[in-house]
Design a protein around this motif. Structure first.
Motif, short mmCIF file in Angstrom:
data_model
loop_
_atom_site.label_atom_id
_atom_site.label_comp_id
_atom_site.label_asym_id
_atom_site.label_seq_id
_atom_site.Cartn_x
_atom_site.Cartn_y
_atom_site.Cartn_z
N GLU A 214 -48.22 -3.63 47.91
CA GLU A 214 -48.58 -4.30 46.93
C GLU A 214 -48.41 -3.63 45.66
O GLU A 214 -48.70 -2.73 45.45
N LEU A 215 -47.63 -4.12 44.66
CA LEU A 215 -47.51 -3.61 43.41
C LEU A 215 -48.52 -4.30 42.44
O LEU A 215 -48.77 -5.41 42.11
N VAL A 216 -49.52 -3.61 41.67
CA VAL A 216 -50.62 -4.05 40.88
C VAL A 216 -50.27 -3.38 39.61
O VAL A 216 -50.47 -2.05 39.34
N THR A 217 -49.87 -4.21 38.58
CA THR A 217 -49.57 -3.88 37.24
C THR A 217 -50.89 -4.11 36.31
O THR A 217 -51.05 -5.56 36.11
N SER A 218 -51.49 -3.30 35.80
CA SER A 218 -52.55 -3.71 34.89
C SER A 218 -52.74 -2.63 33.66
O SER A 218 -52.49 -1.31 34.11
N PRO A 219 -52.72 -3.04 32.39
CA PRO A 219 -52.56 -4.54 32.25
C PRO A 219 -51.18 -5.18 32.53
O PRO A 219 -50.01 -4.40 32.72
N ASN A 220 -51.14 -6.45 32.76
CA ASN A 220 -50.06 -7.05 33.35
C ASN A 220 -48.70 -7.10 32.39
O ASN A 220 -49.18 -7.61 31.48
N ASN A 221 -47.52 -6.84 33.09
CA ASN A 221 -46.62 -7.38 32.32
C ASN A 221 -45.74 -8.70 33.02
O ASN A 221 -45.57 -8.34 34.08
N PRO A 222 -46.01 -9.93 32.50
CA PRO A 222 -46.08 -10.23 31.08
C PRO A 222 -46.96 -10.84 30.38
O PRO A 222 -47.18 -10.70 29.15
N ASP A 223 -48.34 -11.17 31.13
CA ASP A 223 -49.45 -11.89 30.31
C ASP A 223 -50.58 -10.93 29.98
O ASP A 223 -51.40 -11.42 29.35
N GLY A 224 -50.57 -9.72 30.27
CA GLY A 224 -51.48 -8.77 29.53
C GLY A 224 -52.68 -8.86 30.27
O GLY A 224 -53.75 -7.90 29.66
N HIS A 225 -53.13 -9.37 31.14
CA HIS A 225 -54.44 -9.39 31.86
C HIS A 225 -54.73 -8.22 32.79
O HIS A 225 -53.58 -7.62 33.40
N VAL A 226 -55.74 -7.81 32.88
CA VAL A 226 -56.30 -6.80 33.83
C VAL A 226 -56.04 -7.37 35.54
O VAL A 226 -56.43 -8.56 35.64
N ARG A 227 -55.41 -6.44 36.18
CA ARG A 227 -55.19 -6.94 37.57
C ARG A 227 -55.75 -6.21 38.54
O ARG A 227 -55.81 -5.02 38.28
N ARG A 228 -56.24 -6.68 39.85
CA ARG A 228 -56.48 -5.82 40.96
C ARG A 228 -55.90 -6.50 42.22
O ARG A 228 -55.19 -7.52 42.17
N SER A 229 -56.00 -5.79 43.24
CA SER A 229 -55.06 -6.27 44.39
C SER A 229 -55.47 -7.67 44.84
O SER A 229 -56.57 -7.86 44.87
N LYS A 230 -54.29 -8.28 45.38
CA LYS A 230 -54.64 -9.59 45.87
C LYS A 230 -54.97 -9.82 47.41
O LYS A 230 -55.33 -10.65 48.05
N VAL A 231 -53.93 -9.02 47.93
CA VAL A 231 -53.92 -9.19 49.61
C VAL A 231 -55.04 -8.62 50.20
O VAL A 231 -55.61 -9.35 51.09
N ASN A 232 -55.51 -7.22 49.90
CA ASN A 232 -56.63 -6.60 50.56
C ASN A 232 -56.63 -6.61 51.88
O ASN A 232 -57.46 -7.24 52.64
N ARG A 233 -55.69 -6.13 52.76
CA ARG A 233 -55.78 -5.91 53.97
C ARG A 233 -55.41 -4.57 54.33
O ARG A 233 -54.88 -3.65 53.75
N SER A 234 -55.88 -4.12 55.68
CA SER A 234 -56.09 -2.68 55.99
C SER A 234 -54.77 -1.90 56.20
O SER A 234 -54.66 -0.87 55.80
N GLN A 235 -53.66 -2.47 56.49
CA GLN A 235 -52.49 -2.21 56.53
C GLN A 235 -51.45 -2.14 55.21
O GLN A 235 -50.41 -1.92 55.43
N GLY A 236 -52.11 -2.28 54.16
CA GLY A 236 -51.50 -2.44 52.96
C GLY A 236 -51.36 -1.06 52.19
O GLY A 236 -52.35 -0.35 52.26
N PHE A 237 -50.33 -0.84 51.55
CA PHE A 237 -50.15 0.39 50.63
C PHE A 237 -50.11 -0.21 49.14
O PHE A 237 -49.37 -1.16 48.79
#
Length: 664
Positions: free
Chosen positions: A221-244
């Motif tokens: 999962e790619l977490v862009t923060s602040p986000n391009n394009p909307d500028g908001h702070v981002r955190r992970s969305k999927v949140n599962r144990s096998q994720g990078f």
């Protein structure tokens, strides 16, 4: 943080590069007052048109303003009203004035004998990393307080784009039976999908929106923060144990967003171009916690470019040192700190932009919640490097509207906005564009949709075929197979039609073989398409073999075969099939007669005899009457047409027609 509404049309959203150049737009906006006064004097338009015309003035007045050096990407031609302002791509030359003032503080001299070896430090995992650059990276992060550097390996790359690919390479399992999915919450950086899939790696593949990702197993999962394009702070969305997780923090600097705490992640990406504005250096760096991941990233860069330019690293080190020095020394009589300069510049541009947007009544901007910035030690509002703009009111397509006023932007469709993420909606949009013969827009939506359903593939293939772009339809079908998407009967029907219309018998045979291999040799839709295709190409024996393989052929199959016989003058065989069709209880329809009788129409009496017999056997059947009437009319026998019409109650109606190829 405030969130954007999610139910707007994707055509309403676009991004303006905030390398942000709104000072020019504001000056252009100032022309509105004079033009508005002139418009009020004319007083000759309705209120609705008044609003639309007002919006046009806000934008079109831009072409009358003089160009400024801050518009590095704008181009102009002779005549002020032909100037094109290109805001589609960012170019951070806005910081140039600061760096001009620094003089020798950011200047280096490299002797001709320097940088001759590939190696910088063979004891380091990243053996091409210059020690001086590494020291300044750590120092700057400590000054700003935006990332933890202790216990991290630094991997240098040719911009964050190379580091992004290196991270995917390093995190992808090598023993997986299928590529690992790479996902990111929408709206995401527009280049993520194309960058991920460009190399066609068997290790990883773009997987679309992280919000809707449900596939089991490993993922990135790619977490862009602040986000391009909307500028908001981002955190992970999927949140599962096998994720990078890969945290792209290119804009996590105090001129763009409040620094809340040092980022403490397994893998973070930064770049000189966003932090200091030196995009031309092409230098980025990754802070990596895991040693093996750092080794694999280094290996990727070694294979890709055999390291990173030493000259660029040394120059970047000098620039980063100048940034840190300017802050630690505080404001002096000579110059202010870089971050105060850049923050002030961005704040001024956002202030001007909001004035423009509020005055236009055509657009709206996202709202950001103020937050405490540990770097500036005060509460500040985010001021992103990009503008996520929404068109309001009567503007349906924001990108097209601004393009009409010589302002180039990038539509929200490029950033995975929700409609283009949903294959169901994307299929509808593709079909809508195809119905209006806008194949380019249909293909654009198709290209930007991840996790494409077979229905979306079918719709795009059909769009190509119906617009007579037969080679494109066949090529897309091959791509579909290469992407391990299983075609269905409608897919084959569309491709079969494209083969026929392109007179490609060889490809038709291969597609036929694929249909058999897919277990569709008895499918009525697929078989009807094959019968019609072989018949149209004069291969009636192949058409008959397909037909005979069906236990209970339906009306469409009968129609296709009879039409084939009639079309190639095999009237006796066609009549036999016609009689057989009626014996098994299958009632002919208008398409049956059209397909056969058109082929024998030149024989005159034969066509009339067939139609007359059918009419006498079923005088109430309007279809047979229409065919007989058409034959009379073709011979100029208008008295017979009138007599036939007089026999009919309710008049003659146009006969219907059906084919699985067209119907699919």
């Amino acid at each position: 943080m405030a969130k954007l509404p999610t139910m707007f049309s994707l055509r309403h959203f676009l991004v303006l590069s905030l390398a942000l150049n709104v000072s020019l737009l504001l000056r252009l906006m100032m022309h509105q007052g004079a033009q508005k006064a002139h418009k009020e004097r004319t007083n000759s338009v309705t209120e609705e048109h008044h609003n639309i015309h007002k919006s046009r003035m806000v934008i079109s007045s831009s072409s009358s303003s003089s160009s400024t050096s801050s518009f590095a990407n704008s181009t102009s031609t002779t005549g002020g009203y032909n100037r094109v302002i290109n805001l589609d791509h960012g170019d951070p030359t806005a910081y140039e004035r600061f760096w001009r003032q620094t003089g020798d503080k950011s200047t280096i001299t490299i002797q001709g004998w320097q940088s001759m070896s590939y190696f910088s430090d063979v004891t380091n995992i990243c053996w091409f990393l210059e020690a001086e650059f590494a020291r300044e990276v750590v120092r700057l992060h400590n000054v700003v307080g935006n990332a933890v550097t202790e216990g991290r390996h630094i991997v240098v790359g040719t911009g964050s784009s190379q580091l992004f690919l290196a991270a995917l390479y390093a995190l992808s399992p090598t023993d997986s039976p299928e590529p690992i999915s790479v996902v990111c919450a929408t709206p995401y950086y527009s280049s993520y999908p194309s960058m991920t899939d460009h190399l066609k790696s068997g290790l990883y593949k773009w997987g679309g929106d992280a919000e809707s990702y449900e596939k089991e197993g490993p993922y990135i999962e790619l977490v862009t923060s602040p986000n391009n394009p909307d500028g908001h702070v981002r955190r992970s969305k999927v949140n599962r144990s096998q994720g990078f997780l890969v945290h792209d923090l290119a804009y996590y600097w105090p001129q763009y967003t409040p620094i809340s705490a040092p980022a403490d992640h397994d893998l973070t990406l930064f770049t000189v171009s966003k932090s200091t504005g030196h995009a031309g250096m092409r230098i980025g760096w990754a802070l990596v916690k895991d040693q093996e991941v750092a080794k694999k990233m280094t290996k990727f860069i070694e294979l890709n470019t055999i390291g990173v330019s030493k000259d660029s690293q040394l120059r970047a080190a000098k620039v980063l040192r100048a940034v840190s020095d300017s802050w630690e020394l505080g404001n002096s009589k000579e110059s202010e700190s870089f971050f105060k300069f850049s923050h002030k510049l961005m704040a001024n541009r956002w202030k001007q932009l909001r004035l423009v947007v509020e005055s236009s009544e055509l657009f709206s901007l996202p709202k950001f919640s103020p937050a405490f910035c540990t770097f500036f030690n005060q509460v500040l509002e985010p001021q992103p490097a990009f503008v996520w703009l929404k068109c309001e009111g009567n503007v349906e397509d924001c990108e097209s509207f601004l393009r009409g006023h010589n302002i180039l932007t990038r539509s929200g469709t490029h950033f995975g906005t929700h409609l283009s993420q949903d294959p169901f909606y994307a299929t509808k949009i593709v079909r809508l564009y195809a119905a209006n013969n806008d194949i380019k827009s249909a293909h654009h939506v198709f290209d930007k949709t991840p996790n494409r359903s077979v229905y979306l593939w079918n719709s795009m293939i059909r769009a190509f075929a119906q617009s007579q772009r037969f080679l494109s339809a066949i090529s897309l079908f091959r791509t579909m197979l290469g992407d391990d998407i299983s075609p269905d009967d409608h897919t084959y029907a569309c491709v079969i039609r494209a083969c026929v219309d392109n007179f490609d018998f060889g490809m038709l045979r291969r597609v036929h073989g694929g249909a058999v291999a897919a277990g569709l040799e008895m499918d009525p839709i697929c078989c009807s398409a094959l019968v019609a295709a072989y018949s149209k190409l004069g291969r009636v024996q192949e058409a008959r073999r397909v037909f005979d393989g069906i236990a209970e052929p339906d009306l469409v199959l009968w129609n296709s075969l009879i039409s084939g016989y009639g079309g190639f003058g095999l009237w006796d065989v066609g009549m036999q099939m016609f009689s057989m069709m009626r014996l098994v209880g299958m009632k002919p329809d208008g398409y049956t007669l059209a397909g056969f009788l058109v082929g024998i129409a030149d024989s005159g009496m034969l066509a009339e005899t067939v139609a007359q017999q059918l009419f006498e056997s079923s005088p109430a059947d309007n279809v047979y009457s229409v065919m007989l009437s058409n034959i009379y009319a073709g011979d100029g026998r208008w008295d017979d047409v009138k007599k036939l019409r007089d026999k009919m109650t309710g008049g003659l109606r146009k006969m219907p027609g059906l084919s699985w190829i067209e119907g699919s």
